[in-house]
Scaffold this motif. Sequence first.
Motif, mmCIF file in Angstrom:
data_model
loop_
_atom_site.group_PDB
_atom_site.id
_atom_site.type_symbol
_atom_site.label_atom_id
_atom_site.label_comp_id
_atom_site.label_asym_id
_atom_site.label_seq_id
_atom_site.Cartn_x
_atom_site.Cartn_y
_atom_site.Cartn_z
ATOM 1 N N LEU A 16 55.981 39.003 11.346
ATOM 2 C CA LEU A 16 56.961 37.932 11.252
ATOM 3 C C LEU A 16 58.308 38.548 10.906
ATOM 4 N N GLU A 17 59.343 38.141 11.619
ATOM 5 C CA GLU A 17 60.701 38.610 11.343
ATOM 6 C C GLU A 17 61.400 37.560 10.488
ATOM 7 N N ASP A 31 57.408 46.965 18.618
ATOM 8 C CA ASP A 31 58.649 46.517 19.258
ATOM 9 C C ASP A 31 59.763 46.235 18.257
ATOM 10 N N ILE A 32 59.501 46.444 16.972
ATOM 11 C CA ILE A 32 60.527 46.189 15.950
ATOM 12 C C ILE A 32 61.611 47.262 16.052
ATOM 13 N N PRO A 33 62.876 46.878 16.099
ATOM 14 C CA PRO A 33 63.965 47.863 16.213
ATOM 15 C C PRO A 33 64.289 48.515 14.873
ATOM 16 N N TRP A 34 63.384 49.375 14.401
ATOM 17 C CA TRP A 34 63.542 49.979 13.074
ATOM 18 C C TRP A 34 64.839 50.774 12.943
ATOM 19 N N SER A 35 65.337 51.341 14.057
ATOM 20 C CA SER A 35 66.531 52.195 13.995
ATOM 21 C C SER A 35 67.817 51.439 14.283
ATOM 22 N N ALA A 36 67.739 50.120 14.393
ATOM 23 C CA ALA A 36 68.944 49.333 14.703
ATOM 24 C C ALA A 36 70.012 49.551 13.635
ATOM 25 N N VAL A 37 71.239 49.754 14.076
ATOM 26 C CA VAL A 37 72.353 50.019 13.159
ATOM 27 C C VAL A 37 72.888 48.701 12.621
ATOM 28 N N TYR A 82 65.986 50.271 20.646
ATOM 29 C CA TYR A 82 65.604 50.422 19.243
ATOM 30 C C TYR A 82 66.779 50.547 18.275
ATOM 31 N N THR A 83 67.984 50.794 18.774
ATOM 32 C CA THR A 83 69.143 50.854 17.877
ATOM 33 C C THR A 83 70.191 49.806 18.208
ATOM 34 N N GLY A 84 70.116 49.240 19.407
ATOM 35 C CA GLY A 84 71.135 48.284 19.822
ATOM 36 C C GLY A 84 72.380 48.948 20.367
ATOM 37 N N MET A 85 72.365 50.288 20.459
ATOM 38 C CA MET A 85 73.525 51.034 20.931
ATOM 39 C C MET A 85 73.124 52.059 21.978
#
Length: 289
Positions: free
Chosen positions: A4-5, A101-107, A223-226
């Motif tokens: 859950l997010e 699929d969780i973007p753990w490295s998202a800035v 995974y980072t959005g960038m």
Amino acid sequence: MKCLELAIPPLPSLVTVGHAMWLPGNCHFERSFDVYDVIFVKSGAMYMREDREEYVIRGGQLLVLEPGKTHAGSAPCTEETEVYWVHFKHAAALRRLDAKDIPWSAVLPQGRDSDTKPSDQTMYLPKHGDVPFAKLLPALNRMVKLNAQLSVEEALQLQTLFGELLGTLQTEAKARPAPRSSELAKEAVLYLQNHWSEPFHSKSMEDALHFQFDYITRCMKKYTGMTPLQYVHHLRISHAVTLLAQTTLSVQEIAERVGIPNASFFGRLFRERMGITPGQYRLQRQRQL
């Protein structure tokens, strides 16, 4: 594992915690209320239904029941079952997704001196499945004991233990085997952190990571959005912020030091990220001293 997010801040707030032995024939009653109900089964098995979904929670597993949904026992216990439960208050989950699929490295945006509220962030909680019970048990037992003799002195400690419990559960979700695309994104981030001050060349990334640049870009974006170049700009502007605050170097000198010799382009990137020009940022910091 599905997770859950949850949007943070604010952090989830503990309502209560408990422990019980369920005997054969015991069955959870039906209810729907406005809190999360986390069931930890140490041994035995519980049978639960949430709306139309049915779950079996075996020894060493948990189930997170969500607010606003109707839950009840789908069948009575068939053996002696040791259970812990935690109720907490928080807004409804933003979505449910696989841990891989969780973007753990998202800035995330960095807090600034001028900010008056925190940036939007997220945390993740396993929905159902195996958990490291040996790691959780000391905190659960301590929480049960504190809750039974709760006073002003222990209230903050109880909430702190609850936060640590959530942290352990998120760490467990993150530790699940990650797809190769996630690992590549982490390797790309590490590469850029070590080479941000050098001229950016896609070929150098390909040679170092042994993948085509288009694929590296897709993985980083997921995974980072960038993209890699956007991440380099993020690192360079972060270092520029430090130099503006801690040195008397000119804006042009700072731009050159962070690898963006074109002052006009540097100014545009800085404003896109910080919302103000480099000069305005330095003046703002000087006024705060």
